[in-house]
Design an enzyme around this catalytic site. Structure first.
Site: not given
Ligand code: DQQ
Length: 479
Positions: A212, A34, A61, A53, A156-157, A36-37
């Site tokens: 986000e 997997w 996830w 990620q 977050r982020d 992601n970001d």
């Molecule tokens: N993915 C992350 C977060 C974010 C989200 C967690 C956006 O920090 O807000 O994997 O896809």
């Protein structure tokens, strides 16, 4: 795992999945499982670093770590060991979520979201010279809790930048009784942070109640804010003015028209460019992702600019031209109304199609991709000139169960007196399109082995294909 062990693991995983005909060859994706970001993008000592990620345990996830890859040219990537993993009992024990990389006067630093018993909290880590080994700050978390005006759950982020009087940071959040926002903080040393105020807010009906992955940067005399609001789960840009630590948006829109591009991050390189990557999600169900053993790819590197009309423009990084192989070229071909033209001899699932069409009096132009000779499978890229929209029609993209079948698109008006220029990157299951400064990323999974053809059509009037060059693209992963 050290670098050598991880490189061997990654090579074996990539080899194991290399026979999958939906797996992209020149879009970045992890060895398996997997993604992601994009996180921590930085051009450091002449090399591009891409963190992401990553759940290396499964194609869904889960317990999120930071994967890491490096490139000399934005095109060929090399796997590096995991950069951040949760520390049991620590403030990030349940996940190392998204964040950014900072050049702190020569000391590489990451600020990311640790998820632990207390919730989502900013954490820091310091890197060695090669950005391979990361040491977590013993004083984590950096901020004890969100300000009272914000919802306590979502905090977050991160994006961090320097101004004359110190460091500034934005965190994604939502304001009680208001809506999504990015909270602005200030610091002298990147460790002790003082809360200032929300950078700006938006209408919750269209811009959600939590933002986000905020990103914020100067561009061509303005500032750009990019964020991914929930529950809409799309990504928006706003261009405006930043003064007195407040942002006043002047215009904004969807960042990508395909519905699958999410949580992008940008950075600037030593050539002064503002480059961006985003996560392109899958367009098929979880069972198919589980069976495939991988999920999620990174977009191509996109160069950002302000267009003459003040909008945010996106274009593929020129470095991608290095992937071009043998090409076929067509020129000056009339497109009779409603009579599709098959580009003879052009077939493939790993192509760049660079096309310029004079729309004549056509109401719409259609580029049909990945079509089977019997017409049962095809994906239509439609530029509706009258409505000023670019759309992808995936209703017939695949005969396979569990694949998305829909039409996605958005605003892409004609430029008066100008031909339509389309650059289409086909990379097996990825379709990434650039047209007039707009971008559209999508996913398709044709089932028939001969769904490889390309056709062009003008609807409701005649048009002229001024020029089309179709390049075979090489894979950046040596399988
Ligand atoms: N993915 C992350 C977060 C974010 C989200 C967690 C956006 O920090 O807000 O994997 O896809």
């Amino acid at each position: 795992m050290d670098t050598q062990a991880f490189t061997e693991f990654a090579r074996a995983e990539r080899a194991r999945l290399a026979g999958d005909r939906h797996r992209p060859g020149y879009h970045f994706l992890p060895p398996s499982n997997w993604l992601n970001d994009p996180n921590g993008l930085i051009h450091w000592r002449g090399r591009y670093h891409l963190f992401y990620q990553y759940n290396p345990d499964a194609p869904h996830w889960g317990l999120i770590r930071w994967g890491h890859a490096v490139s000399d040219d934005l095109v060929a990537w090399h796997d590096l060991p995991l950069a951040l993993v949760p520390t049991p009992g620590g403030p990030d024990e349940d996940g190392c979520w998204s964040g950014c990389a900072i050049d702190a006067d020569g000391q590489p630093m990451l600020i990311y979201t640790g998820v632990g018993a207390a919730g989502q909290r900013p954490c820091a880590a310091f890197g060695d010279d090669d950005l391979v080994v990361w040491r977590k700050h013993p004083g984590n978390p950096l901020i004890a809790s969100p300000p009272p005006e914000a919802h306590q759950r979502d905090f977050r982020d991160h994006v961090v930048w320097r101004e004359a009087d110190g460091w500034y940071q934005l965190l994604g959040a939502g304001l009680v009784g208001a809506g999504g926002t990015a909270l602005l903080y200030r610091s002298d040393d990147l460790l002790a942070w003082e809360y200032l105020h929300p950078l700006c807010t938006g209408d919750p009906a269209t811009m959600g109640d939590m933002w986000e992955c905020p990103d914020f940067f100067p561009l061509d005399g303005r500032h750009v804010l990019i964020f991914s609001p929930l529950p809409q789960r799309q990504t928006l840009w706003q261009v405006g003015r930043y003064a007195e630590h407040r942002f006043a948006p002047e215009r904004g829109d969807l960042l990508d028209l395909g519905g699958l591009f999410y949580a992008p991050q940008s950075f600037h390189d030593s050539a002064g460019r503002r480059l961006m990557f985003g996560w392109i999600q899958e367009g098929r169900d979880e069972a198919s992702q589980q069976a495939a053993g991988w999920s999620g790819v990174m977009s191509l590197p996109r160069v950002l600019s302000l267009l003459p009309d003040g909008r945010l423009g996106q274009a593929p990084a020129p470095e991608l031209e290095r992937l071009r192989g043998p090409a076929q070229h067509f020129e000056g071909i009339p497109l009779a109304a409603d009579t599709p033209l098959r580009l003879e001899g052009v077939r493939g699932d790993s192509l760049e199609i660079d096309i310029e069409i004079d729309p004549g009096d056509a109401a719409a132009l259609v580029l049909r991709l990945r079509c089977s000779p019997d017409g049962r499978e095809h994906t239509d890229l439609i530029w509706d000139r009258t409505a000023g929209r670019l759309e992808i029609d995936r209703r017939a993209s695949s005969l396979a169960a569990g694949t998305q079948r829909d039409i996605q698109g958005g605003v892409c008006p004609p430029e008066p007196g100008q031909p339509l220029r389309l650059r289409v990157f086909l990379d097996r299951s990825v379709v990434e399109v650039f047209a007039q400064g707009r971008a559209l990323a999508s996913r398709i999974y044709p089932e028939l082995p001969d769904s490889l053809g390309i056709e062009l059509a003008a609807r409701g009037g005649g048009a002229t294909l001024r020029a089309a060059t179709v390049y075979e693209m090489s894979s950046t992963w040596t399988h």
